[in-house]
Write a protein that holds these residues in place. Structure first.
Motif, mmCIF file in Angstrom:
data_model
loop_
_atom_site.group_PDB
_atom_site.id
_atom_site.type_symbol
_atom_site.label_atom_id
_atom_site.label_comp_id
_atom_site.label_asym_id
_atom_site.label_seq_id
_atom_site.Cartn_x
_atom_site.Cartn_y
_atom_site.Cartn_z
ATOM 1 N N VAL A 129 0.936 -1.244 -0.076
ATOM 2 C CA VAL A 129 -0.100 0.008 0.084
ATOM 3 C C VAL A 129 1.011 1.337 0.055
ATOM 4 O O VAL A 129 1.929 1.270 0.711
ATOM 5 C CB VAL A 129 -1.141 -0.036 1.129
ATOM 6 C CG1 VAL A 129 -0.390 0.093 2.468
ATOM 7 C CG2 VAL A 129 -1.984 1.281 1.227
ATOM 8 N N ASP A 130 0.518 2.118 -0.763
ATOM 9 C CA ASP A 130 1.244 3.495 -0.863
ATOM 10 C C ASP A 130 0.972 4.421 0.306
ATOM 11 O O ASP A 130 -0.128 5.156 0.148
ATOM 12 C CB ASP A 130 1.019 4.080 -2.371
ATOM 13 C CG ASP A 130 1.906 5.499 -2.379
ATOM 14 O OD1 ASP A 130 2.632 5.688 -1.451
ATOM 15 O OD2 ASP A 130 1.741 6.253 -3.304
ATOM 16 N N THR A 131 1.636 4.362 1.327
ATOM 17 C CA THR A 131 1.373 5.020 2.691
ATOM 18 C C THR A 131 1.854 6.472 2.406
ATOM 19 O O THR A 131 1.389 7.366 3.202
ATOM 20 C CB THR A 131 2.221 4.604 3.829
ATOM 21 O OG1 THR A 131 3.537 4.504 3.486
ATOM 22 C CG2 THR A 131 1.595 3.277 4.068
ATOM 23 N N THR A 132 2.361 7.026 1.324
ATOM 24 C CA THR A 132 2.355 8.360 0.991
ATOM 25 C C THR A 132 1.085 9.075 0.502
ATOM 26 O O THR A 132 1.041 10.273 0.187
ATOM 27 C CB THR A 132 3.571 8.711 -0.095
ATOM 28 O OG1 THR A 132 3.378 8.378 -1.470
ATOM 29 C CG2 THR A 132 4.943 7.871 0.735
ATOM 30 N N SER A 136 1.843 -2.608 6.314
ATOM 31 C CA SER A 136 1.546 -3.216 5.215
ATOM 32 C C SER A 136 2.414 -4.209 4.930
ATOM 33 O O SER A 136 3.889 -4.023 5.111
ATOM 34 C CB SER A 136 1.194 -2.415 4.178
ATOM 35 O OG SER A 136 0.865 -2.979 2.812
ATOM 36 N N PRO A 137 2.261 -5.345 4.080
ATOM 37 C CA PRO A 137 3.455 -6.206 3.467
ATOM 38 C C PRO A 137 4.152 -5.389 2.566
ATOM 39 O O PRO A 137 3.875 -4.315 2.101
ATOM 40 C CB PRO A 137 2.553 -7.397 2.872
ATOM 41 C CG PRO A 137 1.277 -6.734 2.497
ATOM 42 C CD PRO A 137 1.062 -5.939 3.779
ATOM 43 N N LEU A 138 5.368 -6.022 2.106
ATOM 44 C CA LEU A 138 6.264 -5.271 1.316
ATOM 45 C C LEU A 138 5.695 -5.708 -0.299
ATOM 46 O O LEU A 138 4.951 -6.495 -0.606
ATOM 47 C CB LEU A 138 7.589 -5.962 1.359
ATOM 48 C CG LEU A 138 8.401 -5.730 2.719
ATOM 49 C CD1 LEU A 138 9.553 -6.415 2.865
ATOM 50 C CD2 LEU A 138 8.403 -4.276 2.814
ATOM 51 N N LYS A 139 5.916 -4.903 -1.072
ATOM 52 C CA LYS A 139 5.695 -4.801 -2.469
ATOM 53 C C LYS A 139 5.856 -5.907 -3.117
ATOM 54 O O LYS A 139 7.288 -6.229 -3.270
ATOM 55 C CB LYS A 139 5.922 -3.405 -3.028
ATOM 56 C CG LYS A 139 5.180 -3.024 -4.197
ATOM 57 C CD LYS A 139 5.521 -1.527 -4.780
ATOM 58 C CE LYS A 139 4.709 -1.258 -6.249
ATOM 59 N NZ LYS A 139 4.854 0.005 -6.583
ATOM 60 N N PHE A 140 5.058 -6.465 -4.068
ATOM 61 C CA PHE A 140 5.261 -7.520 -4.805
ATOM 62 C C PHE A 140 4.603 -7.290 -6.142
ATOM 63 O O PHE A 140 3.726 -6.610 -6.368
ATOM 64 C CB PHE A 140 4.949 -8.941 -4.281
ATOM 65 C CG PHE A 140 3.608 -9.002 -3.698
ATOM 66 C CD1 PHE A 140 2.448 -9.320 -4.838
ATOM 67 C CD2 PHE A 140 3.042 -8.345 -2.495
ATOM 68 C CE1 PHE A 140 1.165 -9.403 -4.344
ATOM 69 C CE2 PHE A 140 1.508 -8.459 -2.308
ATOM 70 C CZ PHE A 140 0.747 -8.769 -2.957
ATOM 71 N N SER A 141 5.030 -8.317 -7.151
ATOM 72 C CA SER A 141 4.276 -8.199 -8.559
ATOM 73 C C SER A 141 3.551 -9.323 -8.499
ATOM 74 O O SER A 141 3.629 -10.470 -7.907
ATOM 75 C CB SER A 141 5.200 -8.658 -9.366
ATOM 76 O OG SER A 141 6.363 -7.446 -9.675
ATOM 77 N N THR A 181 9.559 -3.201 -7.169
ATOM 78 C CA THR A 181 9.180 -4.227 -6.063
ATOM 79 C C THR A 181 10.190 -4.895 -5.151
ATOM 80 O O THR A 181 11.357 -4.858 -5.740
ATOM 81 C CB THR A 181 8.322 -5.310 -6.693
ATOM 82 O OG1 THR A 181 8.999 -6.214 -7.674
ATOM 83 C CG2 THR A 181 7.018 -4.980 -7.555
ATOM 84 N N THR A 182 9.837 -5.461 -4.029
ATOM 85 C CA THR A 182 10.881 -5.956 -3.274
ATOM 86 C C THR A 182 11.957 -6.836 -3.652
ATOM 87 O O THR A 182 13.295 -6.400 -3.564
ATOM 88 C CB THR A 182 10.211 -6.835 -2.163
ATOM 89 O OG1 THR A 182 9.240 -5.930 -1.292
ATOM 90 C CG2 THR A 182 11.302 -7.313 -1.202
#
Length: 450
Positions: A282-285, A421-426, A435-436
């Motif tokens: 999730v883009d927390t910005t 949130s979890p880390l970003k993935f494809s 992505t991570t």
């Protein structure tokens, strides 16, 4: 080479709370199976020290890591890139630090107990910093280095039966110029949970292995943890298993030292420490994304019981959102030490085995991939694990489940380590830019190829 005992005993240590397991209080009452150690090895290269400090700790949070490194650099004892801090990840040691894991979320500790945890943390930290000072002042011994690898089957892949099991045992021997063994650095990649969730301080199977090597050769043995985020010690988890697995690992190190095919490791030694930012799914910005996230955590606050760790986590997330302090990424230090004939790549946090497999496959030469390096504030999974979520091991290593990849998953690492949130993935099999896995692999390969 030098070491110090860091086993908490009350007094003077104000806290005997233990780390490694949630979701309720767990503390030591004075029982010690094996004492916890911090060990320091200094390799002088052209009169410049390269400092390796390893400790029998569950993990080192970011603020403590920065305090240790900052103190040593400010005192002019070591250059920023030339200091490597490693934790064994024993689950039978003290709770260390008050940030990640979060003592309140993970164990429901109140402020008085958190203050006590900090008291113990800084006593241990002071002892480790002094250990480095003392080791740097020791008389120097001329040594030669050599590297070999063995194999010890002490664990399994808890995320997937079809995923990698890391059985490699890296061994670095240091011999005096007269030909006598001076010290040994060895490793494995397996969660030190073999003892199980009791209230006894223990260096765990790594301490058993190190003691066996030290008894066999009469020299210090330093254990280094690998990319064991998904590597679990064999069952059953009980003290006898700790003894058994430690004996298996220790005996393999003894065997390698006695007859392994070692290759020469030479200077000069060059070190480089970089840091990447791992984004969340999730883009927390984004204000709208934060508002949606807040609504989800507010709902958890309402429906979860007062003693539920997920409620405590939700309360913290709402507080961080409302105060404008919600994290926007997970910083990840990545450290390379390059010798002639051996490269060490030390990854922060709890990296999964896929990184070891992929990095070693992509590198031409001897490569030692270490985990829990410098700081540890969460799991860093590969893209396949991340995108599988709750379909693999309940989503613990992925950080999400319940079909919602935008919020911390029930019972997962994102709860205890207090991330939003979890880390970003494809979604697809190939990790996309940003992505991570792609960020980590690109950074690591960049270090390895320069």
């Amino acid at each position: 080479m030098n070491e110090v005992d860091i086993t908490p005993v009350h007094p003077p240590y104000p806290s005997l709370w233990m780390g490694g397991y949630g979701w309720g209080p767990r503390g030591n009452n004075g029982a010690i199976a094996r004492r916890l150690r911090a060990q320091c090895l200094v390799i002088w290269d052209n009169d410049v020290p390269k400092v390796l400090l390893r400790a029998d700790l569950i993990s080192v949070p970011r603020d403590v890591h920065q305090a240790i490194r900052g103190t040593l650099v400010a005192e002019g004892l070591v250059a920023h890139d030339d200091f490597l801090l490693l934790a064994s990840h024993t689950h039978s040691g003290p709770l260390y630090g008050d940030t990640r894991p979060n003592p309140h979320v993970m164990m429901n500790l109140g402020q008085a107990d958190v203050d006590a945890v900090n008291g113990t943390t800084w006593l241990i930290t002071d002892a480790m910093v002094q250990l480095v000072r003392d080791t740097l002042e020791q008389a120097r011994t001329g040594v030669t280095l050599a590297y070999a690898e063995g194999e010890a089957k002490i664990g399994f892949n808890r995320v997937s039966s079809s995923a990698a099991v890391l059985d490699t045992v890296p061994v670095l021997r240091l011999d005096t110029t007269g030909g006598d063994l001076f010290a040994v650095v060895f490793g494995a990649a397996c969660h030190p949970v073999s003892r199980g969730k009791d209230d006894v301080f223990d260096g765990e199977y790594p301490a058993v292995a190190a003691a066996l090597v030290e008894q066999a050769f009469g020299v210090p043995a330093l254990f280094v943890q690998g990319a064991c985020g998904d590597q679990e010690a064999h069952d059953p988890h009980a003290p006898a298993t700790t003894d058994n697995l430690g004996a298996v690992l220790g005996q393999e190190v003894v065997n390698v030292l006695g007859g392994g095919a070692f290759s020469d490791v030479t200077g000069p030694v060059t070190a480089k420490l970089i840091e990447v930012e791992l984004p969340f799914q999730v883009d927390t910005t984004n204000p709208d994304a934060r508002a949606n996230l807040r609504a989800k955590y507010q709902l958890r606050r309402k429906v979860m019981g007062l003693g539920d760790p997920h409620r405590r986590h939700a309360e913290l997330m709402v507080k961080l959102i409302d105060s404008g302090e919600l994290p926007t990424s997970l910083p990840m230090p990545i450290h390379r030490w390059r010798f002639g004939g051996l490269t060490i790549l030390a990854l922060a946090h709890e990296p999964l085995s896929a990184y070891d497999v992929k990095l070693r496959a992509a590198f031409d030469g001897d490569l030692w991939v270490m985990g829990y390096a410098n700081e540890c504030e969460g799991y860093v999974a590969d893209n396949d694990t991340l995108r599988s979520g709750g379909n693999l091991h309940g989503g613990y290593e992925a950080g999400w489940n319940e079909n919602d990849p935008l919020v911390a998953g029930f019972g997962s690492w994102t709860i205890s380590y207090a991330w939003p949130s979890p880390l970003k993935f494809s979604a697809g099999a190939t990790p996309a830019a940003g992505t991570t896995e792609r960020i980590v692999m690109d950074a690591c390969l960049g270090l390895l190829n320069t």
